[in-house]
Scaffold this active site. Structure first.
Site, PDB file in Angstrom:
ATOM      1  N   ARG A   1      60.494  32.986  47.560  1.00 29.18           N
ATOM      2  CA  ARG A   1      59.797  33.573  46.407  1.00 29.18           C
ATOM      3  C   ARG A   1      60.046  35.071  46.251  1.00 29.18           C
ATOM      4  O   ARG A   1      60.198  35.574  45.131  1.00 29.18           O
ATOM      5  CB  ARG A   1      58.297  33.325  46.591  1.00 29.18           C
ATOM      6  CG  ARG A   1      57.362  34.065  45.646  1.00 29.18           C
ATOM      7  CD  ARG A   1      55.924  33.756  46.042  1.00 29.18           C
ATOM      8  NE  ARG A   1      54.931  34.558  45.363  1.00 29.18           N
ATOM      9  CZ  ARG A   1      54.180  34.150  44.343  1.00 29.18           C
ATOM     10  NH1 ARG A   1      54.353  32.930  43.851  1.00 29.18           N
ATOM     11  NH2 ARG A   1      53.262  34.937  43.799  1.00 29.18           N
TER      12      ARG A   1
ATOM     13  N   HIS B   1      57.768  32.428  34.153  1.00 31.00           N
ATOM     14  CA  HIS B   1      57.542  31.881  35.494  1.00 31.00           C
ATOM     15  C   HIS B   1      57.536  30.358  35.415  1.00 31.00           C
ATOM     16  O   HIS B   1      57.610  29.763  34.356  1.00 31.00           O
ATOM     17  CB  HIS B   1      56.196  32.366  36.047  1.00 31.00           C
ATOM     18  CG  HIS B   1      56.178  33.804  36.446  1.00 31.00           C
ATOM     19  ND1 HIS B   1      56.162  34.216  37.755  1.00 31.00           N
ATOM     20  CD2 HIS B   1      56.172  34.937  35.700  1.00 31.00           C
ATOM     21  CE1 HIS B   1      56.148  35.540  37.812  1.00 31.00           C
ATOM     22  NE2 HIS B   1      56.150  36.000  36.567  1.00 31.00           N
TER      23      HIS B   1
ATOM     24  N   HIS C   1      60.374  35.831  40.483  1.00 34.38           N
ATOM     25  CA  HIS C   1      60.163  34.971  41.648  1.00 34.38           C
ATOM     26  C   HIS C   1      61.411  34.120  41.843  1.00 34.38           C
ATOM     27  O   HIS C   1      61.815  33.364  40.952  1.00 34.38           O
ATOM     28  CB  HIS C   1      58.927  34.096  41.474  1.00 34.38           C
ATOM     29  CG  HIS C   1      57.643  34.836  41.700  1.00 34.38           C
ATOM     30  ND1 HIS C   1      56.450  34.462  41.110  1.00 34.38           N
ATOM     31  CD2 HIS C   1      57.362  35.922  42.472  1.00 34.38           C
ATOM     32  CE1 HIS C   1      55.492  35.297  41.506  1.00 34.38           C
ATOM     33  NE2 HIS C   1      56.028  36.191  42.322  1.00 34.38           N
ATOM     34  N   ALA C   2      62.001  34.228  43.018  1.00 34.82           N
ATOM     35  CA  ALA C   2      63.349  33.719  43.253  1.00 34.82           C
ATOM     36  C   ALA C   2      63.501  32.223  43.007  1.00 34.82           C
ATOM     37  O   ALA C   2      64.503  31.778  42.446  1.00 34.82           O
ATOM     38  CB  ALA C   2      63.768  34.059  44.686  1.00 34.82           C
ATOM     39  N   ARG C   3      62.533  31.441  43.415  1.00 34.09           N
ATOM     40  CA  ARG C   3      62.681  29.986  43.394  1.00 34.09           C
ATOM     41  C   ARG C   3      62.494  29.367  42.018  1.00 34.09           C
ATOM     42  O   ARG C   3      62.758  28.174  41.828  1.00 34.09           O
ATOM     43  CB  ARG C   3      61.673  29.367  44.354  1.00 34.09           C
ATOM     44  CG  ARG C   3      60.216  29.633  43.993  1.00 34.09           C
ATOM     45  CD  ARG C   3      59.299  29.286  45.145  1.00 34.09           C
ATOM     46  NE  ARG C   3      57.906  29.625  44.882  1.00 34.09           N
ATOM     47  CZ  ARG C   3      56.960  29.643  45.825  1.00 34.09           C
ATOM     48  NH1 ARG C   3      57.295  29.363  47.076  1.00 34.09           N
ATOM     49  NH2 ARG C   3      55.720  29.947  45.530  1.00 34.09           N
TER      50      ARG C   3
ATOM     51  N   GLU D   1      54.020  30.258  32.092  1.00 38.26           N
ATOM     52  CA  GLU D   1      54.355  29.343  33.181  1.00 38.26           C
ATOM     53  C   GLU D   1      55.025  28.120  32.557  1.00 38.26           C
ATOM     54  O   GLU D   1      54.388  27.310  31.885  1.00 38.26           O
ATOM     55  CB  GLU D   1      53.106  28.937  33.957  1.00 38.26           C
ATOM     56  CG  GLU D   1      52.421  30.081  34.700  1.00 38.26           C
ATOM     57  CD  GLU D   1      53.133  30.457  35.994  1.00 38.26           C
ATOM     58  OE1 GLU D   1      54.121  29.794  36.352  1.00 38.26           O
ATOM     59  OE2 GLU D   1      52.687  31.428  36.640  1.00 38.26           O
TER      60      GLU D   1
END
Length: 368
Positions: free
Chosen positions: A166, A236, A110-112, A313
């Site tokens: 994202r 993540h 996920h890019a962000r 996460e």
């Protein structure tokens, strides 16, 4: 509007764009810094006090490959939608031929979530520079994906507006050209479509079909090719949770007890490393976060049969969300590394986190 409809809600970040502007101002101040100029010439000067774009990360991987002394091999898993390399870095001790535990670490899907590639590259750094981690290479074989979504990740560095992107950068051929991208963590072929969107404009757009994207196709092919994987971790942010399958159902997997036990090794080690400051919650993805399919951890567990498969996460719990300040990078990467090292110790029965201790004969050391 939420108050108008009397809906219960919590505001986690009061002003997201203010945080984005603050982050970009800080990065601009660093842009002409001497250390950044030096990194352009010396990739080994990579640090974990600032966030790095794809050029920095690729430069560092190249340096690691060049200086790895036979321990490192850089593999091309795919070419992205925009033609960037999706790299997998294999690290092991070639002089230890015995069977080894295989570990796959995925960052940056996920890019962000900038802290994810930071942790992935830090683990790589430890494996090639730290003596205790290099000892692990005698009994382990690592596959590290620093950035699984290189196009999306690089795009987030281009502007304030792009910072919270994202997905990847697929052209979905929308009439206005605005609905780009597929959520690569909804594109894996296990119960594809549950809890994901068919709308190309959605952040959780699953794509037109499973493995429609070159990034996911290439990564799954390489994961299949390397043989049995013992531990899979996808990094993540945010939330401070250790999630195990399933995401597509609230039912527990067959070895939930073992998954929880190993996750607790991670959580306990992080708590110790942070002196009690960082606490992780443990549970199934579906029960804790709601149903969502097409994720890498479910696919690794269900299709490849990886016995220990997790989504971690990373911090924080919502104060900064995806915009974790650079001042938090160092503590996050070191704490996460301590947790992962403990998991590996439990899997290989080595080090302080070994599942069981084998009594060794007394050893006496004499000074010469």
């Amino acid at each position: 509007m939420l108050r108008l409809w009397e809906m219960t809600h919590t505001v986690e970040v009061e002003d997201v764009m203010a945080l984005v502007k603050q982050e970009r101002r800080h990065m601009q101040e660093l842009k002409d810094n001497t250390s950044r100029r030096r990194r352009a010439v010396q990739p080994q000067a990579m640090d974990w006090n600032t966030y790095h774009n794809m050029n920095d990360i690729e430069g560092y991987i190249g340096w690691v490959n060049h200086t790895g002394g036979g321990f490192v091999e850089v593999l091309d898993a795919a070419a992205s939608v925009e033609g960037r390399r999706v790299l997998v870095v294999k690290v092991t001790d070639p002089n230890s031929p015995q069977p080894k535990k295989k570990i796959w670490i995925e960052g940056g899907i996920h890019a962000r979530e900038w802290i994810s590639p930071a942790v992935a590259t830090y683990i790589l750094h430890l494996l090639v520079t730290n003596e205790s981690w290099r000892e692990l290479l005698k009994v382990t074989e690592w596959y590290i994906v620093p950035v699984a979504n290189p196009d999306g990740y690089q795009y987030t560095f281009t502007s304030e507006r792009a910072r919270l992107w994202r997905k990847n950068r697929r052209d979905n051929l929308s009439s206005d050209g605005r609905c780009k991208g597929v959520d690569l963590n909804r594109n894996w072929n296990l119960k594809w479509g549950v809890g994901a969107s068919s709308n190309p404009c959605s952040e959780t757009y699953k794509g037109p079909m499973p493995f429609s994207e070159p990034e996911t196709r290439g990564l799954q092919a390489m994961m299949k090719s390397i043989g049995d994987i013992d531990l899979f971790i996808t990094l993540h942010s945010f939330g401070q949770t250790i999630l195990y399958p399933w995401g597509w159902t609230r039912n527990a997997p067959a070895n939930a007890k073992q998954l929880k036990r190993l996750a607790k090794k991670f959580a306990d080690a992080v708590r110790d490393a942070s002196r009690g400051e960082t606490e992780y919650e443990i549970g199934g993805s579906g029960p804790l976060y709601g149903l969502a399919s097409g994720a890498t951890d479910d696919w690794a567990y269900g299709e490849l049969g990886v016995p220990f498969s997790y989504t971690i996460e990373l911090p924080d719990q919502g104060r900064y969300g995806f915009l974790l300040p650079e001042t938090r990078i160092s503590s996050t990467v070191t704490e996460t590394a301590a947790g992962i090292q403990c998991m590996i110790g439990a899997l290989t029965n080595t080090g302080l986190c070994a599942q069981r201790r084998v009594r060794q004969p007394d050893t006496f050391w004499f000074r010469g």
